[in-house]
Design a protein around this motif. Structure first.
Motif, PDB file in Angstrom:
ATOM      1  N   ALA A  95       1.555   4.858  -2.786  1.00 40.02           N
ATOM      2  CA  ALA A  95       2.975   4.517  -2.922  1.00 40.02           C
ATOM      3  C   ALA A  95       3.774   5.591  -3.672  1.00 40.02           C
ATOM      4  N   ALA A  96       3.072   6.515  -4.320  1.00 40.04           N
ATOM      5  CA  ALA A  96       3.779   7.517  -5.134  1.00 40.04           C
ATOM      6  C   ALA A  96       4.166   8.768  -4.354  1.00 40.04           C
ATOM      7  N   THR A  97       3.639   8.951  -3.128  1.00 41.91           N
ATOM      8  CA  THR A  97       3.868  10.267  -2.486  1.00 41.91           C
ATOM      9  C   THR A  97       5.355  10.564  -2.290  1.00 41.91           C
ATOM     10  N   ILE A  98       6.103   9.573  -1.807  1.00 41.00           N
ATOM     11  CA  ILE A  98       7.524   9.831  -1.482  1.00 41.00           C
ATOM     12  C   ILE A  98       8.364  10.044  -2.753  1.00 41.00           C
ATOM     13  N   PRO A  99       8.294   9.152  -3.756  1.00 38.90           N
ATOM     14  CA  PRO A  99       9.115   9.426  -4.946  1.00 38.90           C
ATOM     15  C   PRO A  99       8.661  10.672  -5.711  1.00 38.90           C
TER      16      PRO A  99
ATOM     17  N   ASN B 228      21.743  14.384   4.215  1.00 42.62           N
ATOM     18  CA  ASN B 228      21.090  13.218   4.802  1.00 42.62           C
ATOM     19  C   ASN B 228      19.578  13.361   4.676  1.00 42.62           C
ATOM     20  N   VAL B 229      19.002  12.487   3.874  1.00 39.80           N
ATOM     21  CA  VAL B 229      17.562  12.556   3.616  1.00 39.80           C
ATOM     22  C   VAL B 229      16.889  11.327   4.223  1.00 39.80           C
ATOM     23  N   VAL B 230      15.863  11.574   5.029  1.00 43.91           N
ATOM     24  CA  VAL B 230      15.130  10.464   5.657  1.00 43.91           C
ATOM     25  C   VAL B 230      13.773  10.306   4.979  1.00 43.91           C
ATOM     26  N   LEU B 231      13.441   9.079   4.618  1.00 43.97           N
ATOM     27  CA  LEU B 231      12.113   8.775   4.071  1.00 43.97           C
ATOM     28  C   LEU B 231      11.334   8.016   5.143  1.00 43.97           C
ATOM     29  N   LEU B 232      10.058   8.357   5.306  1.00 43.36           N
ATOM     30  CA  LEU B 232       9.209   7.664   6.287  1.00 43.36           C
ATOM     31  C   LEU B 232       7.900   7.286   5.619  1.00 43.36           C
ATOM     32  N   SER B 233       7.508   6.013   5.749  1.00 38.42           N
ATOM     33  CA  SER B 233       6.251   5.610   5.106  1.00 38.42           C
ATOM     34  C   SER B 233       5.349   4.895   6.092  1.00 38.42           C
ATOM     35  N   MET B 234       4.074   4.847   5.751  1.00 37.78           N
ATOM     36  CA  MET B 234       3.112   4.109   6.565  1.00 37.78           C
ATOM     37  C   MET B 234       1.882   3.812   5.701  1.00 37.78           C
ATOM     38  N   GLY B 235       1.408   2.590   5.740  1.00 36.45           N
ATOM     39  CA  GLY B 235       0.254   2.260   4.908  1.00 36.45           C
ATOM     40  C   GLY B 235      -0.497   1.039   5.403  1.00 36.45           C
ATOM     41  N   ALA B 236      -1.463   0.615   4.594  1.00 38.89           N
ATOM     42  CA  ALA B 236      -2.329  -0.513   4.970  1.00 38.89           C
ATOM     43  C   ALA B 236      -1.498  -1.748   5.250  1.00 38.89           C
ATOM     44  N   GLY B 237      -1.988  -2.528   6.173  1.00 39.24           N
ATOM     45  CA  GLY B 237      -1.294  -3.740   6.606  1.00 39.24           C
ATOM     46  C   GLY B 237      -1.424  -3.994   8.097  1.00 39.24           C
ATOM     47  N   PHE B 238      -0.977  -3.074   8.956  1.00 37.52           N
ATOM     48  CA  PHE B 238      -0.218  -1.878   8.640  1.00 37.52           C
ATOM     49  C   PHE B 238       1.211  -2.241   8.221  1.00 37.52           C
ATOM     50  N   THR B 239       1.739  -1.435   7.315  1.00 34.94           N
ATOM     51  CA  THR B 239       3.139  -1.530   6.922  1.00 34.94           C
ATOM     52  C   THR B 239       3.774  -0.161   7.165  1.00 34.94           C
ATOM     53  N   TRP B 240       5.037  -0.135   7.464  1.00 33.67           N
ATOM     54  CA  TRP B 240       5.724   1.140   7.574  1.00 33.67           C
ATOM     55  C   TRP B 240       7.222   0.923   7.335  1.00 33.67           C
ATOM     56  N   GLY B 241       7.941   2.027   7.182  1.00 34.77           N
ATOM     57  CA  GLY B 241       9.365   1.873   6.915  1.00 34.77           C
ATOM     58  C   GLY B 241      10.092   3.196   7.002  1.00 34.77           C
ATOM     59  N   ALA B 242      11.397   3.108   7.210  1.00 38.21           N
ATOM     60  CA  ALA B 242      12.236   4.311   7.303  1.00 38.21           C
ATOM     61  C   ALA B 242      13.537   4.058   6.553  1.00 38.21           C
ATOM     62  N   ALA B 243      13.974   5.063   5.818  1.00 37.57           N
ATOM     63  CA  ALA B 243      15.229   4.932   5.062  1.00 37.57           C
ATOM     64  C   ALA B 243      16.064   6.192   5.247  1.00 37.57           C
ATOM     65  N   LEU B 244      17.374   6.003   5.238  1.00 37.71           N
ATOM     66  CA  LEU B 244      18.306   7.139   5.281  1.00 37.71           C
ATOM     67  C   LEU B 244      19.157   7.079   4.016  1.00 37.71           C
ATOM     68  N   ILE B 245      19.073   8.143   3.235  1.00 37.21           N
ATOM     69  CA  ILE B 245      19.848   8.196   1.988  1.00 37.21           C
ATOM     70  C   ILE B 245      20.767   9.407   2.041  1.00 37.21           C
ATOM     71  N   ARG B 246      22.017   9.178   1.699  1.00 36.37           N
ATOM     72  CA  ARG B 246      22.933  10.326   1.569  1.00 36.37           C
ATOM     73  C   ARG B 246      22.994  10.675   0.087  1.00 36.37           C
ATOM     74  N   MET B 247      22.531  11.866  -0.253  1.00 40.97           N
ATOM     75  CA  MET B 247      22.426  12.266  -1.662  1.00 40.97           C
ATOM     76  C   MET B 247      23.737  12.847  -2.164  1.00 40.97           C
TER      77      MET B 247
ATOM     78  N   ALA C 253       0.843  -1.208   0.000  1.00 44.01           N
ATOM     79  CA  ALA C 253       0.000   0.000   0.000  1.00 44.01           C
ATOM     80  C   ALA C 253       0.881   1.263   0.000  1.00 44.01           C
ATOM     81  N   CYS C 254       0.592   2.200   0.910  1.00 38.00           N
ATOM     82  CA  CYS C 254       1.320   3.479   0.882  1.00 38.00           C
ATOM     83  C   CYS C 254       2.799   3.312   1.215  1.00 38.00           C
ATOM     84  N   SER C 255       3.187   2.164   1.799  1.00 33.08           N
ATOM     85  CA  SER C 255       4.615   1.911   2.065  1.00 33.08           C
ATOM     86  C   SER C 255       5.312   1.256   0.875  1.00 33.08           C
ATOM     87  N   GLY C 256       4.608   1.081  -0.210  1.00 27.67           N
ATOM     88  CA  GLY C 256       5.141   0.322  -1.343  1.00 27.67           C
ATOM     89  C   GLY C 256       6.486   0.799  -1.843  1.00 27.67           C
TER      90      GLY C 256
END
Ligand code: UT7
Length: 317
Positions: free
Chosen positions: A279-283, A298-317, A112-115
């Protein structure tokens, strides 16, 4: 081996519906939607547009940005729950649309939204194990097709769109995905669930949602997963340059800002323009800021969606 982001792309449908253009029968208002959600408008697909056409457009843009040709792609992962078909995967349709004939694996991820964050973690794992050099990671959804357009409590929240990034395997670099963790708790399946499915109505059904439960859970998990990310990477809040949270409700984002005591200017908000594109909001948000992110951020991504599913990522651009 690190997965470095070398391309960004995004696509929105042609048709835009502003809050005050919603049907009068919904008995809603621009004031209610703006104040309770931050949403001002949403984009909705029309004839000839679908999740795969949006995903393809976003992917083309990301490949162009990355300056690589479609056949350089070794993996396609699409986070979506509104693919054109039950099967084949939207990723395979995108592969065909892009003219990729190198037989690279292509599959969808249903979170879902964490896709997108789920897809990112999977693609990163392929890169880290040396299986893949270039991965196309897409988040794409067309929730307008699975909304109950008579339910004002849910239909005003969502829109359609797609975002894509290209990851490249690079050795000896500080850049790239530093950390990614995905989670799920299936005890909450009934909080955000479609009214149909293969097992019941044999069609996709429509979105049903316990809005307040989703809201509370999103705030809690955004915060917890963010703290875990900082602890695991020995970071403080001042080390974070940008946060790109899933865009479900600006009030969820504002609560997170308060709890983290982070400068609001570091938190990316696009919900006013895009609404919740699942699933498109973050990209899509990454695509919006691609020219202003800068390097060594340092860019942090945070997601949450049906399931519930969620996730966090740290990307250095
Ligand atoms: O990606 C994850 C997907 N979902 C979410 O993230 C949703 C998370 N939840 C939320 O964003 C919020 O809970 C909502 C925006 C869905 C609802 O906001 P709320 O402040 O929790 O409102 P509520 O559900 O408590 O409803 C308050 C009132 C109700 O009227 P009464 O019973 O107080 O008379 C609703 O009927 O607002 C009414 N209402 C509306 N009024 C005008 C609900 N939707 C609307 C609407 N227009 N669109």
């Amino acid at each position: 081996m690190k997965s470095v982001v070398i391309g960004f792309g995004g696509a929105l449908p042609q048709k835009c519906i502003k809050n005050d253009e919603l049907p009068a029968s919904l008995n809603t208002s621009d004031e209610w939607i703006s104040q309770r959600t931050g949403i001002k408008q949403r984009y909705v697909i029309s004839e000839g547009e679908s999740t795969s056409t949006l995903a393809t457009k976003a992917a083309k843009e990301a490949l162009g940005f990355a300056k690589i040709s479609p056949n350089d792609v070794d993996l396609i992962v699409v986070g979506t729950t509104t693919g054109d078909y039950t099967f084949p995967a939207t990723a395979c349709v995108v592969q065909k649309n892009l003219g990729i004939n190198n037989e690279c694996p292509a599959f969808d991820v249903s979170a879902a939204c964490s896709g997108f964050v789920y897809a990112l973690d999977i693609a990163d794992s392929f890169i880290k194990t040396g299986k893949v050099k270039h991965a196309l990671v897409i988040g794409a959804d067309s929730f307008s097709k699975i909304l109950d357009w008579n339910d004002r409590a849910s239909c005003v929240l969502f829109g359609d769109g797609a975002g894509a990034i290209v990851l490249k395997a690079e050795e000896s670099t500080d850049k790239g995905i530093q950390y990614c963790k995905i989670y799920a708790d299936g005890n909450y399946t009934d909080c955000l669930v479609t009214s149909g499915g293969v097992a019941t109505t044999r069609d996709a059904g429509v979105v049903t949602m316990k809005g307040r439960e989703v809201f509370k859970f999103a705030v809690e998990k955004f915060y917890d997963s963010f703290q875990e990310l900082m602890e695991n990477n020995n970071l403080t809040i001042d080390d974070i340059d940008l946060v790109v949270p899933h865009q479900a409700n600006v009030r969820i984002i504002n609560k997170l800002i308060d709890m983290l005591k982070i400068d609001p200017r570091k938190v990316v908000v696009t919900i006013d323009k895009h609404s919740n594109t699942s699933a498109a909001t973050i990209p899509l948000a990454l695509n919006e800021i691609k020219n202003t992110i800068g390097t060594n951020k340092n860019v942090v991504l945070l997601s949450m969606g049906a399931g519930f599913t969620w996730g966090a990522a740290l990307i250095r651009m």
